[in-house]
Write a protein that holds these residues in place. Structure first.
Motif, PDB file in Angstrom:
ATOM      1  N   LYS A 126       0.813  -1.220   0.000  1.00 31.71           N
ATOM      2  CA  LYS A 126       0.000   0.000   0.000  1.00 31.71           C
ATOM      3  C   LYS A 126       0.846   1.270   0.000  1.00 31.71           C
ATOM      4  O   LYS A 126       0.303   2.376  -0.082  1.00 31.71           O
ATOM      5  CB  LYS A 126      -0.921  -0.007   1.218  1.00 31.71           C
ATOM      6  CG  LYS A 126      -1.971  -1.111   1.187  1.00 31.71           C
ATOM      7  CD  LYS A 126      -2.804  -1.139   2.454  1.00 31.71           C
ATOM      8  CE  LYS A 126      -3.798  -2.290   2.447  1.00 31.71           C
ATOM      9  NZ  LYS A 126      -4.584  -2.357   3.707  1.00 31.71           N
ATOM     10  N   ILE A 127       2.153   1.133   0.100  1.00 33.63           N
ATOM     11  CA  ILE A 127       3.049   2.289   0.138  1.00 33.63           C
ATOM     12  C   ILE A 127       3.549   2.573  -1.277  1.00 33.63           C
ATOM     13  O   ILE A 127       4.286   1.762  -1.862  1.00 33.63           O
ATOM     14  CB  ILE A 127       4.241   2.025   1.088  1.00 33.63           C
ATOM     15  CG1 ILE A 127       3.723   1.727   2.499  1.00 33.63           C
ATOM     16  CG2 ILE A 127       5.199   3.212   1.095  1.00 33.63           C
ATOM     17  CD1 ILE A 127       4.811   1.275   3.470  1.00 33.63           C
ATOM     18  N   PRO A 128       3.163   3.701  -1.861  1.00 32.78           N
ATOM     19  CA  PRO A 128       3.530   3.995  -3.257  1.00 32.78           C
ATOM     20  C   PRO A 128       5.031   3.928  -3.528  1.00 32.78           C
ATOM     21  O   PRO A 128       5.438   3.489  -4.612  1.00 32.78           O
ATOM     22  CB  PRO A 128       2.990   5.413  -3.463  1.00 32.78           C
ATOM     23  CG  PRO A 128       1.829   5.502  -2.531  1.00 32.78           C
ATOM     24  CD  PRO A 128       2.260   4.730  -1.309  1.00 32.78           C
ATOM     25  N   ALA A 129       5.846   4.339  -2.569  1.00 32.88           N
ATOM     26  CA  ALA A 129       7.298   4.328  -2.774  1.00 32.88           C
ATOM     27  C   ALA A 129       7.822   2.919  -3.031  1.00 32.88           C
ATOM     28  O   ALA A 129       8.863   2.738  -3.681  1.00 32.88           O
ATOM     29  CB  ALA A 129       8.005   4.936  -1.571  1.00 32.88           C
ATOM     30  N   ASN A 130       7.101   1.917  -2.545  1.00 33.17           N
ATOM     31  CA  ASN A 130       7.528   0.529  -2.735  1.00 33.17           C
ATOM     32  C   ASN A 130       7.176  -0.018  -4.118  1.00 33.17           C
ATOM     33  O   ASN A 130       7.517  -1.157  -4.438  1.00 33.17           O
ATOM     34  CB  ASN A 130       6.899  -0.375  -1.678  1.00 33.17           C
ATOM     35  CG  ASN A 130       7.526  -0.206  -0.318  1.00 33.17           C
ATOM     36  OD1 ASN A 130       8.666   0.252  -0.210  1.00 33.17           O
ATOM     37  ND2 ASN A 130       6.795  -0.564   0.726  1.00 33.17           N
ATOM     38  N   HIS A 131       6.497   0.783  -4.922  1.00 27.61           N
ATOM     39  CA  HIS A 131       6.141   0.343  -6.267  1.00 27.61           C
ATOM     40  C   HIS A 131       7.235   0.675  -7.279  1.00 27.61           C
ATOM     41  O   HIS A 131       7.097   0.355  -8.457  1.00 27.61           O
ATOM     42  CB  HIS A 131       4.813   0.979  -6.690  1.00 27.61           C
ATOM     43  CG  HIS A 131       3.678   0.641  -5.781  1.00 27.61           C
ATOM     44  ND1 HIS A 131       2.461   1.290  -5.841  1.00 27.61           N
ATOM     45  CD2 HIS A 131       3.565  -0.263  -4.772  1.00 27.61           C
ATOM     46  CE1 HIS A 131       1.653   0.788  -4.910  1.00 27.61           C
ATOM     47  NE2 HIS A 131       2.306  -0.148  -4.254  1.00 27.61           N
ATOM     48  N   ARG A 132       8.300   1.304  -6.816  1.00 29.97           N
ATOM     49  CA  ARG A 132       9.418   1.653  -7.682  1.00 29.97           C
ATOM     50  C   ARG A 132      10.392   0.480  -7.790  1.00 29.97           C
ATOM     51  O   ARG A 132      10.263  -0.524  -7.110  1.00 29.97           O
ATOM     52  CB  ARG A 132      10.141   2.883  -7.119  1.00 29.97           C
ATOM     53  CG  ARG A 132       9.235   4.112  -6.991  1.00 29.97           C
ATOM     54  CD  ARG A 132       9.935   5.230  -6.242  1.00 29.97           C
ATOM     55  NE  ARG A 132       9.063   6.393  -6.076  1.00 29.97           N
ATOM     56  CZ  ARG A 132       9.356   7.431  -5.314  1.00 29.97           C
ATOM     57  NH1 ARG A 132      10.499   7.455  -4.630  1.00 29.97           N
ATOM     58  NH2 ARG A 132       8.513   8.450  -5.215  1.00 29.97           N
ATOM     59  N   TYR A 133      11.403   0.662  -8.644  1.00 30.33           N
ATOM     60  CA  TYR A 133      12.443  -0.362  -8.751  1.00 30.33           C
ATOM     61  C   TYR A 133      13.183  -0.528  -7.429  1.00 30.33           C
ATOM     62  O   TYR A 133      13.456   0.443  -6.724  1.00 30.33           O
ATOM     63  CB  TYR A 133      13.481   0.029  -9.803  1.00 30.33           C
ATOM     64  CG  TYR A 133      13.018  -0.090 -11.235  1.00 30.33           C
ATOM     65  CD1 TYR A 133      12.547  -1.294 -11.747  1.00 30.33           C
ATOM     66  CD2 TYR A 133      13.091   1.009 -12.092  1.00 30.33           C
ATOM     67  CE1 TYR A 133      12.149  -1.396 -13.062  1.00 30.33           C
ATOM     68  CE2 TYR A 133      12.703   0.918 -13.423  1.00 30.33           C
ATOM     69  CZ  TYR A 133      12.224  -0.292 -13.904  1.00 30.33           C
ATOM     70  OH  TYR A 133      11.836  -0.395 -15.206  1.00 30.33           O
ATOM     71  N   SER A 134      13.534  -1.756  -7.141  1.00 31.25           N
ATOM     72  CA  SER A 134      14.489  -2.026  -6.068  1.00 31.25           C
ATOM     73  C   SER A 134      15.883  -1.689  -6.571  1.00 31.25           C
ATOM     74  O   SER A 134      16.113  -1.612  -7.782  1.00 31.25           O
ATOM     75  CB  SER A 134      14.428  -3.511  -5.696  1.00 31.25           C
ATOM     76  OG  SER A 134      15.533  -3.901  -4.909  1.00 31.25           O
ATOM     77  N   THR A 135      16.821  -1.484  -5.655  1.00 31.56           N
ATOM     78  CA  THR A 135      18.223  -1.427  -6.081  1.00 31.56           C
ATOM     79  C   THR A 135      18.568  -2.801  -6.650  1.00 31.56           C
ATOM     80  O   THR A 135      18.011  -3.819  -6.244  1.00 31.56           O
ATOM     81  CB  THR A 135      19.157  -1.100  -4.910  1.00 31.56           C
ATOM     82  OG1 THR A 135      18.919  -2.033  -3.849  1.00 31.56           O
ATOM     83  CG2 THR A 135      18.919   0.316  -4.396  1.00 31.56           C
ATOM     84  N   TYR A 136      19.496  -2.837  -7.593  1.00 33.15           N
ATOM     85  CA  TYR A 136      19.796  -4.086  -8.300  1.00 33.15           C
ATOM     86  C   TYR A 136      20.244  -5.210  -7.369  1.00 33.15           C
ATOM     87  O   TYR A 136      19.938  -6.380  -7.607  1.00 33.15           O
ATOM     88  CB  TYR A 136      20.867  -3.839  -9.365  1.00 33.15           C
ATOM     89  CG  TYR A 136      20.366  -3.067 -10.560  1.00 33.15           C
ATOM     90  CD1 TYR A 136      19.359  -3.592 -11.373  1.00 33.15           C
ATOM     91  CD2 TYR A 136      20.891  -1.820 -10.891  1.00 33.15           C
ATOM     92  CE1 TYR A 136      18.880  -2.892 -12.476  1.00 33.15           C
ATOM     93  CE2 TYR A 136      20.426  -1.110 -11.995  1.00 33.15           C
ATOM     94  CZ  TYR A 136      19.418  -1.656 -12.781  1.00 33.15           C
ATOM     95  OH  TYR A 136      18.947  -0.968 -13.864  1.00 33.15           O
ATOM     96  N   SER A 137      20.966  -4.892  -6.331  1.00 33.43           N
ATOM     97  CA  SER A 137      21.488  -5.932  -5.441  1.00 33.43           C
ATOM     98  C   SER A 137      20.489  -6.346  -4.370  1.00 33.43           C
ATOM     99  O   SER A 137      20.736  -7.287  -3.616  1.00 33.43           O
ATOM    100  CB  SER A 137      22.782  -5.469  -4.770  1.00 33.43           C
ATOM    101  OG  SER A 137      22.538  -4.349  -3.948  1.00 33.43           O
TER     102      SER A 137
END
Length: 392
Positions: A58-69
């Protein structure tokens, strides 16, 4: 003209898929098929992990890419787990990498570490994906023999010296699939010494490290002094926390190898969905009480089937870990003929041992992934078979 690469065209048939095809055909004919073939846990993912996923989703910021590692929170949780479980210190930034399940990680690791023509030692019997991963990376697989008489520890003396000299990498897997073999710290001590002596990378697949019984605690190869100089270890939340479909795992150990796989994967994927990583972090920081509950269920199933096999005259070693029972086929049968008999005459799917390598011939693997009531059905059906009649 073919649009398919040689490496795909030359892939060996995935025997599990063949049995799933037969399963669908029998079900279409109205047969009640009980599938003990693929090791997919039937128990649910613990609620606290699902709840954490829901919250993070439910947190919009978590819908972005993860860091590659991988997310910092997840990598720090892996390091926390290793300190708690094994008293091993890991640097989350340089010695931990998130992978989209260890199956993906193993396949991509081959591309990141071996060159076409390089030799890789793989356990026989062992998880079929090892050989496939080496094939897809253009490498050459050489069998590292394991057998019942020696507790399925690596039989290094059975490998010719030329293959050892050419080997760049060695794969091990404990607690083992398909054999359910468990080993002591001493086995890893010898494996690290062998790897150092022959200048090869040791890759340990610890997918079943948390599924153990009878007071047994699986060691980590990272516990061996200076193991990070020549070894890495894959871990997975698929089996321990019943998160197979979530596709989340990790690689720890040698910094150079971690960096190489991270570089390769950065061109292939963008790591796993952040809420999944954060839910997995919560799992790794838990008290493992849910893991123990599930282990109790698996052990009860194993004990039931083991006792039934004894009465049927089927020999098996009672395991101290994994979700499998590894047993000998009755006299007069091959692995495949016995598996086919169970499928066509009892509607029960097991995996023939030869699917795991030439040394798996004469055995079959049972996945403890159905309820005890369904296992009662399996036992009843097998009791009605003539297990002394050879079929082809």
């Amino acid at each position: 003209m073919s649009f398919v690469s040689d490496k795909v065209s030359n892939l060996p048939p995935y025997l599990f898929s063949e049995f799933q095809k037969k399963k669908k055909e029998l079900q279409a004919d109205g047969v009640d098929v009980i599938d003990l073939g693929i090791g997919a846990p039937d128990l649910p993912t613990p609620d606290f992990i699902v709840d954490r996923l829901a919250e993070e989703s439910k947190i919009p910021a978590n819908h972005r890419y993860s860091t590659y590692s991988g997310a910092k929170e997840f990598k720090e949780a892996v390091a926390h787990f290793y300190k708690k479980q094994y008293d091993v210190d890991l640097d989350p930034e340089t010695e931990v990498l998130a992978v989209i399940g260890s199956k993906e990680g193993i396949a991509n690791l081959m591309h990141a570490t071996i060159n076409p023509g390089d030799t890789v030692l793989i356990p026989d019997p062992g998880y079929p994906v090892y050989g496939t991963a080496v094939h897809l990376a253009g490498g050459k697989s050489t069998a590292l023999p394991l057998d019942d008489a020696n507790g399925y520890v690596p039989l290094y003396d059975y490998v010719d010296q030329e293959s050892i000299n050419q080997a760049k990498l060695m794969l091990l897997n404990y607690p083992g699939n398909p054999t359910a073999a468990t080993i002591s710290y001493d086995t890893f001590l010898k494996a690290i010494a062998f790897s150092r002596e022959n200048q090869m990378l040791l890759v340990h697949d610890a997918a079943y490290d948390m599924i153990t019984f009878n007071g047994y605690k699986a060691p980590s190869v990272m516990q061996i002094p200076d193991a990070k100089e020549c070894a890495v270890e894959f871990g997975s939340l698929s089996k321990s926390f019943n998160m197979t479909g979530w596709r989340i795992g990790y690689l720890v150990g040698n910094k150079e190898v971690i960096n190489a796989l991270a570089a390769f994967k950065s061109n292939i994927d963008s790591s796993q969905f952040l809420p999944i990583q954060k839910a997995a972090a919560a799992a790794l920081r838990s008290d493992f009480s849910e893991v123990q509950k599930h282990n109790t269920v698996y052990q009860q199933r194993m004990e039931k089937l083991y006792k039934a096999f004894e009465k049927l005259g089927i020999k098996a070693d009672k395991p101290n870990g994994t979700i499998f029972l590894w047993a000998k086929v009755p006299d007069g049968f091959t692995s495949m003929s016995f598996a086919n008999k169970l499928l066509h005459e009892a509607g029960v799917i097991v995996t023939p041992g030869n699917a795991f390598g030439s040394r798996g011939e004469g055995y079959f693997r049972v996945a403890l992934t159905v309820t005890t009531e369904r296992l009662d059905d399996v036992i009843d059906r097998m009791s009605q078979l003539n297990l002394k009649e050879v079929t082809s």
